[in-house]
Write a protein that holds these residues in place. Structure first.
Motif, short mmCIF file in Angstrom:
data_model
loop_
_atom_site.label_atom_id
_atom_site.label_comp_id
_atom_site.label_asym_id
_atom_site.label_seq_id
_atom_site.Cartn_x
_atom_site.Cartn_y
_atom_site.Cartn_z
N GLN A 172 0.81 -1.18 -0.05
CA GLN A 172 0.02 0.10 -0.09
C GLN A 172 0.82 1.28 -0.18
O GLN A 172 0.57 2.20 -0.72
CB GLN A 172 -0.68 -0.01 1.21
N LEU A 173 1.97 1.26 0.90
CA LEU A 173 2.68 2.48 1.02
C LEU A 173 3.73 2.56 -0.17
O LEU A 173 3.97 3.62 -0.64
CB LEU A 173 3.60 2.46 2.17
N ASP A 174 4.06 1.48 -0.93
CA ASP A 174 4.72 1.54 -2.32
C ASP A 174 4.05 2.17 -3.30
O ASP A 174 4.31 3.10 -3.80
CB ASP A 174 5.32 0.22 -2.49
N ASP A 175 2.55 1.67 -3.37
CA ASP A 175 1.55 2.25 -4.24
C ASP A 175 1.39 3.73 -4.27
O ASP A 175 1.11 4.39 -5.09
CB ASP A 175 0.45 1.30 -4.32
N GLU A 176 1.51 3.98 -2.97
CA GLU A 176 1.22 5.52 -2.60
C GLU A 176 2.46 6.48 -2.65
O GLU A 176 2.41 7.81 -2.54
CB GLU A 176 0.55 5.65 -1.29
N GLU A 177 3.71 5.67 -3.00
CA GLU A 177 4.87 6.28 -2.95
C GLU A 177 4.90 7.01 -1.73
O GLU A 177 5.65 8.21 -1.64
CB GLU A 177 5.07 6.96 -4.16
N GLU A 178 4.75 6.43 -0.69
CA GLU A 178 5.06 7.02 0.80
C GLU A 178 6.18 6.61 1.23
O GLU A 178 6.62 5.41 1.36
CB GLU A 178 3.96 6.83 1.51
N GLU A 179 7.17 7.45 1.52
CA GLU A 179 8.34 7.27 2.32
C GLU A 179 8.68 7.62 3.51
O GLU A 179 9.56 7.44 4.01
CB GLU A 179 9.60 7.70 1.25
N HIS A 180 7.63 8.39 4.08
CA HIS A 180 7.82 9.03 5.55
C HIS A 180 6.92 8.35 6.52
O HIS A 180 6.76 8.74 7.65
CB HIS A 180 7.23 10.54 5.60
N VAL A 181 6.61 7.12 6.11
CA VAL A 181 5.50 6.41 7.23
C VAL A 181 6.30 5.05 7.35
O VAL A 181 6.46 4.27 6.40
CB VAL A 181 4.15 5.84 6.67
N ALA A 182 6.45 4.73 8.45
CA ALA A 182 7.20 3.56 9.20
C ALA A 182 6.12 2.34 9.32
O ALA A 182 4.88 2.68 9.45
CB ALA A 182 8.00 3.79 10.34
#
Length: 177
Positions: free
Chosen positions: A128-138
């Motif tokens: 999910q975080l990869d799809d959202e290109e989210e780099e700041h959520v652990a």
């Protein structure tokens, strides 16, 4: 849990390694001012094969602009559900000068219950975080009842990893001359 007399290094190691940072973030904390550390926490079930709990949260790290005697103790708000966790945190932080003036506040949303294993839940969150290109959520994981320790470890590691850059910035601005 009373830590006043002896430090059980083996027990500490077991607790510290039981919680995991499954998806780390790679940014430094601000040298001056506040910082937000968003995360997902995946907690295992008390019984094997039972449901897994997922909670989204955020830790606010506040650095006081002026350090006074009443601001020398670290402060953790809304981290621990059990007194044992709070006692462990107090014990550890009393021996770590790097936390002596920081304030941490944890806020989290409602738990979501899923039938996945911890590994499956972590894998889905990673996708999910990869799809959202989210780099700041652990993404953090913990056995039941140890969620607060997982969040504390995440915040602590962000502080430790940021320290060299923060010290360099203080030097560059003339605060350590």
């Amino acid at each position: 849990m009373n830590f006043s007399h002896e430090f059980d290094e083996q027990r500490f190691f077991e607790i510290w390694t039981a919680v995991r940072i499954e998806r780390p973030v790679n940014f430094s904390l601000f040298t001056f001012g506040d910082q937000k550390l968003p995360y997902y926490l995946v907690c295992g079930a008390a019984e094997r094969g039972s449901t897994v709990k997922i909670r989204k949260g955020e830790v606010s790290v506040t650095r006081p602009m002026i350090i006074t005697p009443d601001r020398m103790e670290p402060e953790f708000r809304n981290f621990f559900e059990e007194q044992e966790e709070a006692d462990l945190a107090a014990f550890l932080l009393s021996r770590t000068a790097g936390f002596s003036n920081l304030k941490f506040a944890n806020t989290s949303g409602p738990e979501r219950i899923v039938s996945d294993s911890i590994e499956e839940a972590v894998a889905k969150l990673n996708r999910q975080l990869d799809d959202e290109e989210e780099e700041h959520v652990a993404i953090l994981s913990a056995p039941p009842g140890m969620g607060g320790i997982a969040v504390m470890r995440y915040a602590a590691e962000r502080v430790w990893e940021s320290a060299p850059g923060n010290i360099q910035e203080l030097r560059e601005r003339g605060f350590l001359n």
